[in-house]
Design a protein around this motif. Structure first.
Motif, PDB file in Angstrom:
ATOM      1  N   MET A  20       0.860  -1.192   0.000  1.00 27.79           N
ATOM      2  CA  MET A  20       0.000   0.000   0.000  1.00 27.79           C
ATOM      3  C   MET A  20       0.898   1.245   0.000  1.00 27.79           C
ATOM      4  O   MET A  20       1.077   1.886   1.025  1.00 27.79           O
ATOM      5  CB  MET A  20      -0.892  -0.013   1.245  1.00 27.79           C
ATOM      6  CG  MET A  20      -1.694  -1.311   1.423  1.00 27.79           C
ATOM      7  SD  MET A  20      -2.815  -1.245   2.827  1.00 27.79           S
ATOM      8  CE  MET A  20      -1.682  -1.233   4.218  1.00 27.79           C
ATOM      9  N   ASP A  21       1.437   1.579  -1.146  1.00 31.43           N
ATOM     10  CA  ASP A  21       2.451   2.648  -1.209  1.00 31.43           C
ATOM     11  C   ASP A  21       1.847   3.931  -1.777  1.00 31.43           C
ATOM     12  O   ASP A  21       0.878   3.895  -2.544  1.00 31.43           O
ATOM     13  CB  ASP A  21       3.629   2.165  -2.078  1.00 31.43           C
ATOM     14  CG  ASP A  21       4.866   3.013  -1.864  1.00 31.43           C
ATOM     15  OD1 ASP A  21       4.940   3.746  -0.856  1.00 31.43           O
ATOM     16  OD2 ASP A  21       5.769   2.950  -2.724  1.00 31.43           O
ATOM     17  N   GLY A  22       2.446   5.068  -1.389  1.00 33.65           N
ATOM     18  CA  GLY A  22       2.082   6.358  -1.995  1.00 33.65           C
ATOM     19  C   GLY A  22       1.204   7.246  -1.122  1.00 33.65           C
ATOM     20  O   GLY A  22       0.723   8.278  -1.598  1.00 33.65           O
ATOM     21  N   ASN A  23       1.014   6.897   0.130  1.00 29.27           N
ATOM     22  CA  ASN A  23       0.192   7.733   1.021  1.00 29.27           C
ATOM     23  C   ASN A  23       0.772   9.144   1.140  1.00 29.27           C
ATOM     24  O   ASN A  23       0.048  10.134   1.086  1.00 29.27           O
ATOM     25  CB  ASN A  23       0.129   7.133   2.434  1.00 29.27           C
ATOM     26  CG  ASN A  23      -0.660   5.850   2.491  1.00 29.27           C
ATOM     27  OD1 ASN A  23      -1.341   5.508   1.532  1.00 29.27           O
ATOM     28  ND2 ASN A  23      -0.566   5.145   3.608  1.00 29.27           N
ATOM     29  N   GLY A  24       2.094   9.210   1.329  1.00 26.86           N
ATOM     30  CA  GLY A  24       2.756  10.497   1.516  1.00 26.86           C
ATOM     31  C   GLY A  24       2.632  11.372   0.280  1.00 26.86           C
ATOM     32  O   GLY A  24       2.285  12.555   0.363  1.00 26.86           O
ATOM     33  N   ARG A  25       2.891  10.779  -0.884  1.00 29.42           N
ATOM     34  CA  ARG A  25       2.811  11.551  -2.128  1.00 29.42           C
ATOM     35  C   ARG A  25       1.382  11.996  -2.431  1.00 29.42           C
ATOM     36  O   ARG A  25       1.144  13.087  -2.929  1.00 29.42           O
ATOM     37  CB  ARG A  25       3.371  10.736  -3.303  1.00 29.42           C
ATOM     38  CG  ARG A  25       4.886  10.792  -3.389  1.00 29.42           C
ATOM     39  CD  ARG A  25       5.449   9.721  -4.259  1.00 29.42           C
ATOM     40  NE  ARG A  25       5.406   8.421  -3.596  1.00 29.42           N
ATOM     41  CZ  ARG A  25       5.601   7.264  -4.199  1.00 29.42           C
ATOM     42  NH1 ARG A  25       5.838   7.233  -5.502  1.00 29.42           N
ATOM     43  NH2 ARG A  25       5.562   6.145  -3.514  1.00 29.42           N
ATOM     44  N   TRP A  26       0.431  11.130  -2.088  1.00 29.29           N
ATOM     45  CA  TRP A  26      -0.980  11.487  -2.295  1.00 29.29           C
ATOM     46  C   TRP A  26      -1.316  12.754  -1.499  1.00 29.29           C
ATOM     47  O   TRP A  26      -1.962  13.671  -2.006  1.00 29.29           O
ATOM     48  CB  TRP A  26      -1.873  10.317  -1.837  1.00 29.29           C
ATOM     49  CG  TRP A  26      -3.338  10.549  -2.037  1.00 29.29           C
ATOM     50  CD1 TRP A  26      -4.078  10.222  -3.141  1.00 29.29           C
ATOM     51  CD2 TRP A  26      -4.242  11.164  -1.104  1.00 29.29           C
ATOM     52  NE1 TRP A  26      -5.393  10.592  -2.953  1.00 29.29           N
ATOM     53  CE2 TRP A  26      -5.511  11.173  -1.711  1.00 29.29           C
ATOM     54  CE3 TRP A  26      -4.100  11.705   0.177  1.00 29.29           C
ATOM     55  CZ2 TRP A  26      -6.643  11.697  -1.090  1.00 29.29           C
ATOM     56  CZ3 TRP A  26      -5.226  12.240   0.804  1.00 29.29           C
ATOM     57  CH2 TRP A  26      -6.485  12.227   0.178  1.00 29.29           C
ATOM     58  N   LYS A  71      13.020   3.959  10.170  1.00 26.06           N
ATOM     59  CA  LYS A  71      13.947   5.052   9.827  1.00 26.06           C
ATOM     60  C   LYS A  71      13.221   6.388   9.671  1.00 26.06           C
ATOM     61  O   LYS A  71      13.850   7.418   9.508  1.00 26.06           O
ATOM     62  CB  LYS A  71      14.612   4.758   8.478  1.00 26.06           C
ATOM     63  CG  LYS A  71      15.572   3.602   8.474  1.00 26.06           C
ATOM     64  CD  LYS A  71      16.085   3.396   7.044  1.00 26.06           C
ATOM     65  CE  LYS A  71      16.776   2.075   6.883  1.00 26.06           C
ATOM     66  NZ  LYS A  71      16.855   1.661   5.479  1.00 26.06           N
ATOM     67  N   ARG A  72      11.911   6.380   9.652  1.00 24.48           N
ATOM     68  CA  ARG A  72      11.144   7.613   9.397  1.00 24.48           C
ATOM     69  C   ARG A  72      11.096   8.522  10.633  1.00 24.48           C
ATOM     70  O   ARG A  72      11.392   8.063  11.742  1.00 24.48           O
ATOM     71  CB  ARG A  72       9.745   7.227   8.941  1.00 24.48           C
ATOM     72  CG  ARG A  72       9.795   6.521   7.606  1.00 24.48           C
ATOM     73  CD  ARG A  72       8.433   6.392   6.999  1.00 24.48           C
ATOM     74  NE  ARG A  72       8.542   5.724   5.710  1.00 24.48           N
ATOM     75  CZ  ARG A  72       7.572   5.667   4.825  1.00 24.48           C
ATOM     76  NH1 ARG A  72       6.409   6.237   5.088  1.00 24.48           N
ATOM     77  NH2 ARG A  72       7.745   5.046   3.677  1.00 24.48           N
ATOM     78  N   PRO A  73      10.702   9.784  10.445  1.00 21.89           N
ATOM     79  CA  PRO A  73      10.642  10.692  11.603  1.00 21.89           C
ATOM     80  C   PRO A  73       9.705  10.165  12.687  1.00 21.89           C
ATOM     81  O   PRO A  73       8.690   9.523  12.377  1.00 21.89           O
ATOM     82  CB  PRO A  73      10.072  11.990  11.009  1.00 21.89           C
ATOM     83  CG  PRO A  73      10.252  11.888   9.540  1.00 21.89           C
ATOM     84  CD  PRO A  73      10.298  10.435   9.192  1.00 21.89           C
TER      85      PRO A  73
HETATM   86 MG    MG Z   1       6.563   4.754   0.004  1.00 23.02          MG
END
Ligand code: MG
Ligand code: IPE
Ligand code: IPE
Length: 246
Positions: A20-26, A71-73
């Protein structure tokens, strides 16, 4: 015939997995914080799970948090760690009505205690349900999964419980988080990235791969049917010859 009717007359995969990728870009595209994308993504997961159950898919494995996502904030991690509790109402309500069982795959020792308790509670409460199994991969990584399996098998060998000849595909499968699930038919990754990112490496050996352009929050019922339609047109050979059946 509509796309949906056509797909429903064809072979429905038993087990699908979604990165389930792309939440941030969305969210970024809409000038919203990344966490808003995760919120929309988790709502979408509820919808897509129901659709998969409705059409008779037996198991849905979803990549919700990888062993590398630590590794994320901190702020983003804290938000993601809170999402399972936001799901609890759905597990008790909508998913109960739809008879959906929930299991979690991944390490458990790095979660806040609250999250560990929730995972145990949800798995226990839903264990007798007969509908789709939603497998939430949370602090999941294939390297960890395979290495844990290898260590457990080595222990059994050391204790003399198994012989070298007993180490085969079935034994390995029985040491993976997916041991109760059917073979993986199809992997979908949203948001246009074409990589596996340490997801289900062993299980993917003969799965079909589908890369969708849409970001996860925008991957709706229609997009799922497009992926299934594409899957049904493929010729899975499993090393045999053209025309061999699934
Ligand atoms: Mg991603
Ligand atoms: C997927 O969306 C969700 C998680 C990894 C938790 P991302 O957060 O990776 O969104 P992008 O890829 O940065 O757009
Ligand atoms: C994979 O997405 C993990 C999840 C969707 C939970 P990432 O966004 O973490 O993967 P990379 O970094 O693009 O490979």
């Amino acid at each position: 015939m509509s796309l949906e009717s056509r797909v429903l007359t064809g072979y429905i995969p038993k087990h699908i997995a979604i990165i389930m990728d792309g939440n941030g870009r969305w969210a970024k595209k809409r000038n919203l914080p990344r966490t808003f994308g995760h919120k929309k993504g988790s709502e979408n997961l509820k919808n897509i799970t129901s659709v998969c159950n409705e059409i008779g898919i037996k198991a849905l494995s979803v990549y919700a948090f990888s062993t590398e996502n630590w590794k994320r904030p901190k702020e983003e991690i804290d938000y993601l760690m809170d999402l399972p509790s936001e799901f609890e109402e759905t597990f008790k309500g909508k998913f109960k009505e739809e008879d959906i069982r929930v299991i979690f795959s991944g390490r458990r020792d790095r979660f806040p205690v609250k999250v560990q308790e929730l995972i145990n509670r949800v798995e226990e409460k839903t264990k007798d349900r007969q509908g789709l199994i939603l497998n939430i991969c949370f602090d999941y990584g294939s390297y960890t999964e395979i290495l844990e399996g290898v260590k457990a098998i080595s222990e059994s060998y050391k204790k003399g419980e198994i012989k070298l000849e007993d180490i085969n595909e079935d034994l390995m499968n029985s040491h993976l988080y997916t041991k109760e699930l059917p073979k993986l038919d199809l992997l979908i990754r949203t948001s246009g990235e074409e990589r596996i990112s340490n997801f289900l490496l062993w299980q993917l050996a003969y799965s079909e791969l589908f890369f969708a352009k849409k970001h996860w929050p925008a991957f709706n019922r229609k997009e799922l049917f497009k992926a299934l339609d594409n899957f049904q047109k493929r010729n899975r050979r499993f090393g045999g010859l053209k025309g061999d059946k699934k």
